[in-house]
Scaffold this active site. Structure first.
Site, short mmCIF file in Angstrom:
data_model
loop_
_atom_site.label_atom_id
_atom_site.label_comp_id
_atom_site.label_asym_id
_atom_site.label_seq_id
_atom_site.Cartn_x
_atom_site.Cartn_y
_atom_site.Cartn_z
N GLN A 36 -4.95 -3.48 -2.06
CA GLN A 36 -4.49 -2.49 -3.05
C GLN A 36 -4.41 -3.08 -4.45
O GLN A 36 -4.36 -2.34 -5.43
CB GLN A 36 -3.10 -1.96 -2.66
CG GLN A 36 -3.06 -1.23 -1.34
CD GLN A 36 -3.70 0.15 -1.38
OE1 GLN A 36 -3.87 0.76 -2.45
NE2 GLN A 36 -4.07 0.67 -0.22
N SER B 159 -11.06 -4.78 -0.17
CA SER B 159 -11.82 -3.71 0.47
C SER B 159 -12.58 -2.91 -0.58
O SER B 159 -12.07 -2.67 -1.67
CB SER B 159 -10.83 -2.80 1.20
OG SER B 159 -11.47 -1.62 1.60
N GLY B 160 -13.80 -2.50 -0.24
CA GLY B 160 -14.65 -1.80 -1.20
C GLY B 160 -14.21 -0.40 -1.53
O GLY B 160 -14.21 0.02 -2.69
N HIS B 161 -13.77 0.35 -0.51
CA HIS B 161 -13.56 1.79 -0.73
C HIS B 161 -12.29 2.11 -1.50
O HIS B 161 -12.05 3.25 -1.85
CB HIS B 161 -13.62 2.57 0.58
CG HIS B 161 -12.45 2.39 1.48
ND1 HIS B 161 -11.54 3.39 1.71
CD2 HIS B 161 -12.03 1.33 2.20
CE1 HIS B 161 -10.62 2.95 2.56
NE2 HIS B 161 -10.90 1.71 2.86
N ASN C 270 0.80 -1.23 0.00
CA ASN C 270 0.00 0.00 0.00
C ASN C 270 0.83 1.27 0.00
O ASN C 270 0.37 2.32 -0.43
CB ASN C 270 -0.94 0.00 1.21
CG ASN C 270 -0.22 -0.33 2.50
OD1 ASN C 270 0.51 -1.31 2.59
ND2 ASN C 270 -0.41 0.50 3.51
N CYS D 10 5.72 12.02 11.70
CA CYS D 10 4.73 13.03 12.08
C CYS D 10 3.36 12.74 11.51
O CYS D 10 2.36 13.25 11.99
CB CYS D 10 5.19 14.40 11.63
SG CYS D 10 6.37 15.09 12.77
#
Lengths: 139, 392
Positions: B177, B197-199, B149, B323
């Site tokens: 991915q 994953s759908g989104h 990813n 960060c």
């Protein structure tokens, strides 16, 4: 996640740069942690007449460097020594908790620069002079 | 200002075709596929259609497709479900997996399971031979992602699948991915379990899939009703499932076209950055990478400040700097490919999809140079490099 003041100081940082032959300079942090701050002081008659900084780091690191320089410019050494990381963070209308160590870095850089000035001029360290230990905080 | 979205690996918006496909559910008709009445039967039909679309896209049978709440649940289920059946044993994974896999494995270590985290090479590739060498008598699972990813590296999952089959060890791959960007035929590639994953495909968040090869035993993660053939309880997320069905169908239909388009934009962006920014490097493999993934390190500056300034210029990106990760360590993936901390802190991930335009890529390349120059001008590290006064 950042206050408007932090974004303002990040976007328009005050006092960026270096001073040639400074009265004192301090560099703190390390690239491994992702933050390095260097501060340069010009001191005349016990007053900080000019201050500059260079910073490698996140938005909060740049903003706290900028704010800290603004807060000590024109101040006496005694006044500058009273600057705390909390005061810097408050002046920026607060920092996210994970970013508080950036303000500690700014305080430490200033104190390193002052220590450098004291050492160069054979001035004994003021009573109660302490520097925040950033490394410990980051572990 | 027209904003440019280059963070599609984080999530991409709903595709218009997906929104259209979800209309029957959005219209407000009750859709509980477990109900006996006509409403329930209509819902069951929508559910079956979506399942078939997913199965077709993966080369699986439809009874091998189980809908979940997303990629993380699918990863958790594959790994914890296997561990639950076996009770003890050894798991092989890689150092660059998504946290949904890594943290799941770490949780199992606390329960007494042993885990081997295979290192990767400088491009982020897992060596199939290293997988084979790590397999032991008590190995219960191999879990290696299909594509990374962060740096987009495509792993040799077909070779790893063949090795796992030869050693009779179940093989799970996190393909969150990869699906829609590379041809996946689970049976031919000897994949026993696959998460998606759908989104990431233009469907809503909150829906995903675990493919489980017929005959593979897996302990339930969520017990309850008889949904998903009693293996994953909970009334189905019909909106998400219908959306996912359409999204994966679209992704499969358009894969060749989209991949060619995205690869051209990707390479233009990579070369544009490397050619205009001195001391920059590409992370991940130059060719064995996802068509939409660009990941670079820009020395002497820190990723979060870079992201903030890009955002000010209307460009949405992400970074593996400490960060932005919420910890003090930079991305585990960048460290695993051998980058020192200080370079990993200056990483920038730009992930595009078929909706991005060439003009957006040009604008991004143009915007980046002055931003980098500005941050370098205030960086004590850059100063040091260029021979200025230095104390570090």
């Amino acid at each position: 996640m950042y206050s408007e003041k932090v974004m303002d100081h990040f976007m328009n940082p005050r006092n960026v740069g270096e001073i040639e032959n400074p009265s004192g300079t301090g560099i703190v942090g390390n690239p491994k942690c992702g933050d390095i701050m260097q501060m340069f002081l010009q001191i005349e008659d016990n007053v900080i007449t000019d201050v500059k900084f260079k910073t490698f780091g996140c938005g909060a690191a740049i903003a706290t460097s900028s704010m800290a320089t603004e807060m000590v410019k024109g101040k006496t050494i005694e006044e500058a020594l009273k600057l705390t990381n909390k005061a810097v963070a408050e002046a920026l209308d607060g920092l996210p908790p994970v970013k508080m160590h950036c303000s500690l870095l700014a305080e430490q850089a200033l104190k390193e620069a002052l220590e450098d000035y004291f050492t160069k001029n054979n001035i004994p360290l003021p009573e109660g002079f302490t520097k925040p230990n950033v490394e410990e905080d980051e572990d | 200002m027209d904003r440019i979205y280059l963070d599609n690996a984080a999530t991409c918006g709903l595709l218009p075709e997906v929104v259209e496909a979800m209309q029957p559910v959005l219209a407000g008709k009750p859709v509980n596929a477990s109900s006996v009445h006509a409403f329930g039967r209509d819902a069951k039909k929508l559910l079956d259609e979506a399942r078939e679309k997913v199965a077709k896209a993966l080369g699986a049978k439809k009874e091998e497709i189980f809908f979940t709440s997303g990629g993380s649940e699918a990863d958790n289920w594959a790994i914890k479900g296997t561990a639950g059946i076996k009770g003890r044993g050894h798991i092989i994974t890689s150092a660059i997996e998504h946290h949904a896999v890594l943290h799941t494995c770490q949780a199992l270590e606390k329960q007494g399971f042993q885990v081997t985290y295979l290192p990767v090479d400088e491009y982020g590739l897992v060596d199939p031979k290293a997988v084979e060498d790590a397999i032991r008598e008590d190995t219960i699972l191999v879990s290696i992602m299909a594509a990374n990813n962060e740096i987009g590296t495509i792993e040799p999952i077909e070779e790893i699948g063949a090795i796992c089959k030869a050693h009779k060890v179940p093989f799970h791959t996190d393909a969150v991915q990869a699906v829609g960007h590379m041809e996946i035929r689970v049976h031919e590639m000897n994949i026993d379990m696959l998460s998606l994953s759908g989104h990431k495909l233009g469907a809503p968040q909150g829906v995903g899939v675990l493919y489980v090869r017929t005959g593979l035993r897996l302990q339930n993660l969520i017990d309850g009703g008889a949904q998903e053939r009693s293996r994953r309880a909970g009334t189905e997320n019909m909106l998400g499932i219908v959306g996912l069905g359409r999204a994966i169908e679209l992704a499969t239909e358009n894969m060749e076209k989209n991949n060619a388009y995205e690869t051209a934009l990707r390479d233009k962006l990579i070369h544009g950055i490397l050619d205009t920014i001195p001391d920059s490097r590409l992370n991940g493999h130059p060719t064995r990478r996802l068509p939409g993934n660009v990941n670079v390190c820009i020395r002497y500056i820190e990723g979060e400040s870079l992201l903030l300034l890009l955002d000010m210029n209307g460009i949405a990106a992400s970074s593996g700097s400490a960060c932005t990760s919420g910890s003090l360590d930079p991305s585990h993936v960048l460290l695993a490919i051998g980058l020192p901390h200080e370079i990993a802190h200056g990483s920038l991930r730009l992930t595009l999809n078929h909706l991005n335009t060439e003009e957006e890529i040009d604008r991004t390349i143009q915007a980046l140079k002055p931003i980098v120059e500005r941050l370098r001008a205030m960086s004590p590290l850059f100063n040091q490099q260029k021979g200025g006064s230095q104390l570090v």
